[in-house]
Every structure is written in structure tokens, then in C-alpha cells.
Design an enzyme around this catalytic site. Sequence first.
Site, PDB file in Angstrom:
ATOM      1  CD  GLU A  48      -2.899  -1.004  -0.081  1.00 37.89           C
ATOM      2  OE1 GLU A  48      -2.941   0.058  -0.712  1.00 37.89           O
ATOM      3  OE2 GLU A  48      -3.549  -2.015  -0.416  1.00 37.89           O
ATOM      4  CE1 TYR A  97      -6.548   2.844  -0.542  1.00 41.24           C
ATOM      5  CE2 TYR A  97      -4.183   2.971  -0.180  1.00 41.24           C
ATOM      6  CZ  TYR A  97      -5.279   2.325  -0.714  1.00 41.24           C
ATOM      7  OH  TYR A  97      -5.129   1.157  -1.380  1.00 41.24           O
ATOM      8  CG  ASP A 114      -8.350   4.181  -4.338  1.00 44.32           C
ATOM      9  OD1 ASP A 114      -9.588   4.068  -4.407  1.00 44.32           O
ATOM     10  OD2 ASP A 114      -7.581   3.656  -5.161  1.00 44.32           O
TER      11      ASP A 114
END
Length: 296
Positions: free
Chosen positions: A33, A116, A134
Amino acid sequence: MDVPALLDWFDETARDLPWRAAGTTGWGVLVSEVMLQQTPVARVAPIWQEWMARWPKPSDLAAATQGEVLRAWGKLGYPRRALRLHAAASAIADDHGDVVPADVDTLLGLPGVGAYTARAVAAFAYGQRCPVVDTNVRRVVARAVHGAGDAGPPSTTKDMADVAALLPEDAAAAAKASAALMELGAVVCVARGPRCADCPVFDGCAWQRNGRPAYAGPAKAVQKFAGTDRQVRGLLLDVLRDTDEPATKARLDRVWSDAGQRDRCLDSLLVDGLVEQTPDGRFALPGEHGAVSPRG
DNA sequence: TATTCGTGGTG
DNA sequence: TCACCAAGAAT
């Protein structure tokens, strides 16, 4: 939105991304991520594989020097992310038993982990029901739910509420729906040239119902790059990544003709901890050559 | 809220 | 060709 149809579509067509493989740990998800922040999947995949083989646990990364981490980061861009991930790994090793936390608020306390990323880890690594918002999800919601051509400026509260309203009650289904919304935005409901003929939620799409209006919101700021400090910083760092030995100031001076901008950028890299000065006055990636204390 | 922070692919 | 775009975060 027809979420069951979205889930079926995801089951059938989801990309075989390496961090989606069964057995990927919370650490693997966190690394993916952070690498994926503002960076395309195709560029992240090979680097992520290298990192997982080299540093399979947070404590493994924490034991590396910052310079090693920055070299392994390569040209993914925004190298401060690499330093923050390194710092996050140290915090996880020291304070969380070498296991990535599952709690959103705890995740938010880690360097480089924002709204996020914290929710992405909670959902994708630990199967929790929490909205993951996102740029892809915001675009999908703007079109399919609100009937707009594209998402307007981010509004954390409203964006989260919009997505929360779509998630199934069941945690596992909700986590899958979050991944599916992102996948839809990345593969079908893309920014330019959406492939609506392949869309699993075409029938309920408010954008179609509205006659596919163009984006009507405020103009989005265009990111310049050529000639900016970002370009110059990138050129300077590229020199240091490519050499084992520290570089002289004269060597760094060759990357950019404007001395004022060049020196300002080198200075900012020192302040950011991306570059260190050695005792003899040369410059190197941090943590490998006995740095002089950074000025600033 | 608006800027800043890399890099490279693409329509 | 070149502006746009890419699983954001920090300040």
C-alpha cells in the site's frame, strides 16, 4: 449500486496481483500500500517481490540502513515514503511485537500511514469492514452513485460516508467490496476512456442515467515537473543511488546548471534525511558513511 | 484547504 | 507532442 454483481465480477476477473496471493501477511499488505501511493501497479510489483524476499518481517527492514532501503526503493518515486516505511517497520518491531497492527487508529500512528493506507491494511490484511477511499473509489462513486463525470475535491467525511453506505454488513464481504470498488476504478471505470461495456454495475450507473455529463467541478491543479525542485532532487538522488562511494559536491553540481536551485535542493534533501554529508564533506545516502550531523 | 513531494507510461 | 494520470501523506 448492484454490489452483489460487483462482487461476482471481482471473483471472476480480479487481477492476479502478487500481494493478493493467499498467505500475504499484514506486513506484505502494508508495504504494497505504501509503494502504491501515487505509483502504478506495474512499477510496484517487481520491487514489492524483492522487498518481501529480502525483508519478510518488519524487524528485517528495520535492521537495514536507510541507504540500503533507498537503493532498494529504486525509482518508485517520492523516496520519503521509503524512509517513512523504514521508520514504521522500526515502530512495529519495537512496539507491536513485529506484527502490523490491525486497528485503524493504531495504524494511523505509524509514519507514512494516512487515512487511505490505514483502512486498506485493516480491510485487505485483516478483513475488516471499513471504508477504503482512494482516487479510484472516489471516481467510481462520483459516477455510479452521484452521476457526475468525475470526483470533485476530496472530502474525507462525505467520501467515507458514501462508501460506508455501499458496504455489505458482513465484514468479509465488505472487505471484498472495498477491493472490488478499487479494482473497478483501476480497470474499467478509469479516468480517461472508461470501458462501460465491460462494467458489472452499468445498469444502475447514475452517470449513464444522466447522459454521461462531463466533469463540472473546479479545475484540478496540474502537477508540473520539468524544471521543478522535484526534478532536481530526483537527479541528485539518482547520482547517489548509483554510487557506492560518497559523491563530491562537484559531481553533484553537474546534474543541474542553476546553482541556486541546485544548492537549495541539496539542502532540502539533507533536511529531509534523504542525504547525509560525510566527515570529509562529500555526500551520500544516509546511514552508511558516518555522517556529520545534518545542519538545519 | 492548498502545496509539495518522483517517475514514467499514455491517449 | 505533451498534458494528464497513477491504491496519498505531511504540513
